[in-house]
Write an enzyme that holds these catalytic residues in place. Structure first.
Site, PDB file in Angstrom:
ATOM      1  N   HIS A  17      51.069   5.334  30.366  1.00  0.00           N
ATOM      2  CA  HIS A  17      52.277   6.096  30.294  1.00  0.00           C
ATOM      3  C   HIS A  17      52.878   5.677  28.648  1.00  0.00           C
ATOM      4  O   HIS A  17      53.437   6.651  27.767  1.00  0.00           O
ATOM      5  CB  HIS A  17      53.483   5.701  31.131  1.00  0.00           C
ATOM      6  CG  HIS A  17      53.284   6.074  32.608  1.00  0.00           C
ATOM      7  ND1 HIS A  17      53.384   5.364  33.548  1.00  0.00           N
ATOM      8  CD2 HIS A  17      52.881   7.250  33.211  1.00  0.00           C
ATOM      9  CE1 HIS A  17      53.100   5.819  34.767  1.00  0.00           C
ATOM     10  NE2 HIS A  17      52.597   7.095  34.383  1.00  0.00           N
ATOM     11  N   LYS A  41      56.962  10.619  47.704  1.00  0.00           N
ATOM     12  CA  LYS A  41      56.349   9.230  47.492  1.00  0.00           C
ATOM     13  C   LYS A  41      57.377   8.387  47.884  1.00  0.00           C
ATOM     14  O   LYS A  41      58.640   8.350  47.713  1.00  0.00           O
ATOM     15  CB  LYS A  41      55.968   9.135  45.914  1.00  0.00           C
ATOM     16  CG  LYS A  41      54.870   9.859  45.542  1.00  0.00           C
ATOM     17  CD  LYS A  41      54.291   9.564  44.071  1.00  0.00           C
ATOM     18  CE  LYS A  41      53.508  10.356  43.565  1.00  0.00           C
ATOM     19  NZ  LYS A  41      53.058  10.177  42.031  1.00  0.00           N
ATOM     20  N   ARG A  90      44.945  13.219  32.563  1.00  0.00           N
ATOM     21  CA  ARG A  90      43.794  12.288  32.579  1.00  0.00           C
ATOM     22  C   ARG A  90      42.595  12.852  32.920  1.00  0.00           C
ATOM     23  O   ARG A  90      41.316  12.634  32.121  1.00  0.00           O
ATOM     24  CB  ARG A  90      44.097  11.109  33.628  1.00  0.00           C
ATOM     25  CG  ARG A  90      45.021  10.058  33.074  1.00  0.00           C
ATOM     26  CD  ARG A  90      45.763   9.329  34.307  1.00  0.00           C
ATOM     27  NE  ARG A  90      46.478  10.254  35.251  1.00  0.00           N
ATOM     28  CZ  ARG A  90      47.163   9.772  36.339  1.00  0.00           C
ATOM     29  NH1 ARG A  90      47.301   8.535  36.530  1.00  0.00           N
ATOM     30  NH2 ARG A  90      48.013  10.854  36.775  1.00  0.00           N
ATOM     31  N   SER A 128      49.823   4.274  38.137  1.00  0.00           N
ATOM     32  CA  SER A 128      50.800   3.499  38.831  1.00  0.00           C
ATOM     33  C   SER A 128      50.017   2.805  40.240  1.00  0.00           C
ATOM     34  O   SER A 128      50.445   1.857  40.515  1.00  0.00           O
ATOM     35  CB  SER A 128      52.125   3.959  39.276  1.00  0.00           C
ATOM     36  OG  SER A 128      52.608   4.484  37.770  1.00  0.00           O
TER      37      SER A 128
HETATM   38  P1  ADP Z   1      53.921  11.826  38.860  1.00  0.00           P
HETATM   39  O1  ADP Z   1      54.482  10.892  40.363  1.00  0.00           O
HETATM   40  O2  ADP Z   1      54.797  12.872  38.579  1.00  0.00           O
HETATM   41  O3  ADP Z   1      52.411  11.818  38.957  1.00  0.00           O
HETATM   42  P2  ADP Z   1      53.667   9.278  37.147  1.00  0.00           P
HETATM   43  O4  ADP Z   1      54.698   8.416  36.798  1.00  0.00           O
HETATM   44  O5  ADP Z   1      52.200   8.963  37.892  1.00  0.00           O
HETATM   45  O6  ADP Z   1      54.352  10.654  37.701  1.00  0.00           O
HETATM   46  O7  ADP Z   1      53.028  10.067  35.819  1.00  0.00           O
HETATM   47  C1  ADP Z   1      53.986  10.566  35.129  1.00  0.00           C
HETATM   48  C2  ADP Z   1      53.299  11.324  33.871  1.00  0.00           C
HETATM   49  O8  ADP Z   1      52.302  10.680  33.111  1.00  0.00           O
HETATM   50  C3  ADP Z   1      52.246  12.570  34.214  1.00  0.00           C
HETATM   51  O9  ADP Z   1      52.322  13.585  33.283  1.00  0.00           O
HETATM   52  C4  ADP Z   1      50.962  11.713  34.328  1.00  0.00           C
HETATM   53  O10 ADP Z   1      49.766  12.959  34.054  1.00  0.00           O
HETATM   54  C5  ADP Z   1      51.185  11.038  33.268  1.00  0.00           C
HETATM   55  N1  ADP Z   1      50.027   9.829  33.124  1.00  0.00           N
HETATM   56  C6  ADP Z   1      49.946   8.965  34.237  1.00  0.00           C
HETATM   57  N2  ADP Z   1      49.240   8.009  33.862  1.00  0.00           N
HETATM   58  C7  ADP Z   1      48.907   8.081  32.769  1.00  0.00           C
HETATM   59  C8  ADP Z   1      47.564   7.713  31.858  1.00  0.00           C
HETATM   60  N3  ADP Z   1      46.943   6.376  32.247  1.00  0.00           N
HETATM   61  N4  ADP Z   1      47.466   8.166  30.598  1.00  0.00           N
HETATM   62  C9  ADP Z   1      48.099   9.300  30.410  1.00  0.00           C
HETATM   63  N5  ADP Z   1      49.015   9.643  30.803  1.00  0.00           N
HETATM   64  C10 ADP Z   1      49.464   9.319  32.479  1.00  0.00           C
END
Ligand code: ADP
Length: 161
Positions: A17, A41, A90, A128
């Site tokens: 992130h 979630k 990703r 996460s």
């Molecule tokens: P959600 O619950 O909406 O999936 P996340 O908090 O998991 O939200 O992720 C938020 C954003 O960050 C999304 O656009 C996701 O694709 C992106 N993201 C998550 N992990 C990574 C990563 N390792 N590298 C790049 N982008 C990421």
């Protein structure tokens, strides 16, 4: 002024992130990280804690602010005058869902465009969920999350295995 929103659950924020934050903040004038409520979630950290961790991890960026919202994203973007949504991609599995969301958001708010940033290669595996899983088994989190928030995650997951 180009104002962008980077939405997500951030439960918790990871180095993947943070990589997107850093790259997006270099392109737009102001980046709002919006920690969203996700009814599908059950989060480890509540909304306030997730926001606090994001704030701490991004304190060094001058043009990045953190917020929370339970609004529809397209509506939130309208309220904060944002014309861009930033998303990290990703894999193809992210693409399908994100593309659908981008089209829906555009329909609701035609002034809004979604920018996809390809995840950096070294973080394509990172999520996460993986962080939470590793934390439960006591794995060192230094390669996964910002240094400033490691202790919070370790403390939270200590009794959850
Ligand atoms: P959600 O619950 O909406 O999936 P996340 O908090 O998991 O939200 O992720 C938020 C954003 O960050 C999304 O656009 C996701 O694709 C992106 N993201 C998550 N992990 C990574 C990563 N390792 N590298 C790049 N982008 C990421």
């Amino acid at each position: 002024m180009k104002i962008a929103v980077y939405p997500g659950s951030f439960d918790p924020i990871t180095l993947g992130h943070l990589d997107i934050v850093q790259r997006a903040a270099a392109i737009v004038d102001k980046l709002i990280i919006c920690v969203m409520v996700n009814a599908e979630k059950a989060p480890l950290f509540d909304l306030t804690d997730r926001m606090r961790l994001v704030e701490r991890a991004t304190a060094k960026f001058d043009n990045v602010v953190t917020d929370t919202s339970d609004l529809l994203l397209a509506e939130y973007a309208r309220q904060v005058d944002a014309n861009v949504i930033v998303k990290g991609l990703r894999a193809m599995s992210d693409y399908e869902k994100e593309c659908q969301m981008a089209l829906i958001n555009k329909k609701i708010n035609p002034d809004l465009d979604t920018f996809f940033l390809a995840a950096s290669e070294k973080y394509t595996y990172l999520s996460s969920s993986i962080v939470k899983e590793m934390a439960r088994y006591g794995v060192d989190l230094a390669e996964f999350v910002p240094q400033e928030i490691i202790a919070d995650i370790t403390k939270k997951t200590a009794h959850r295995r």
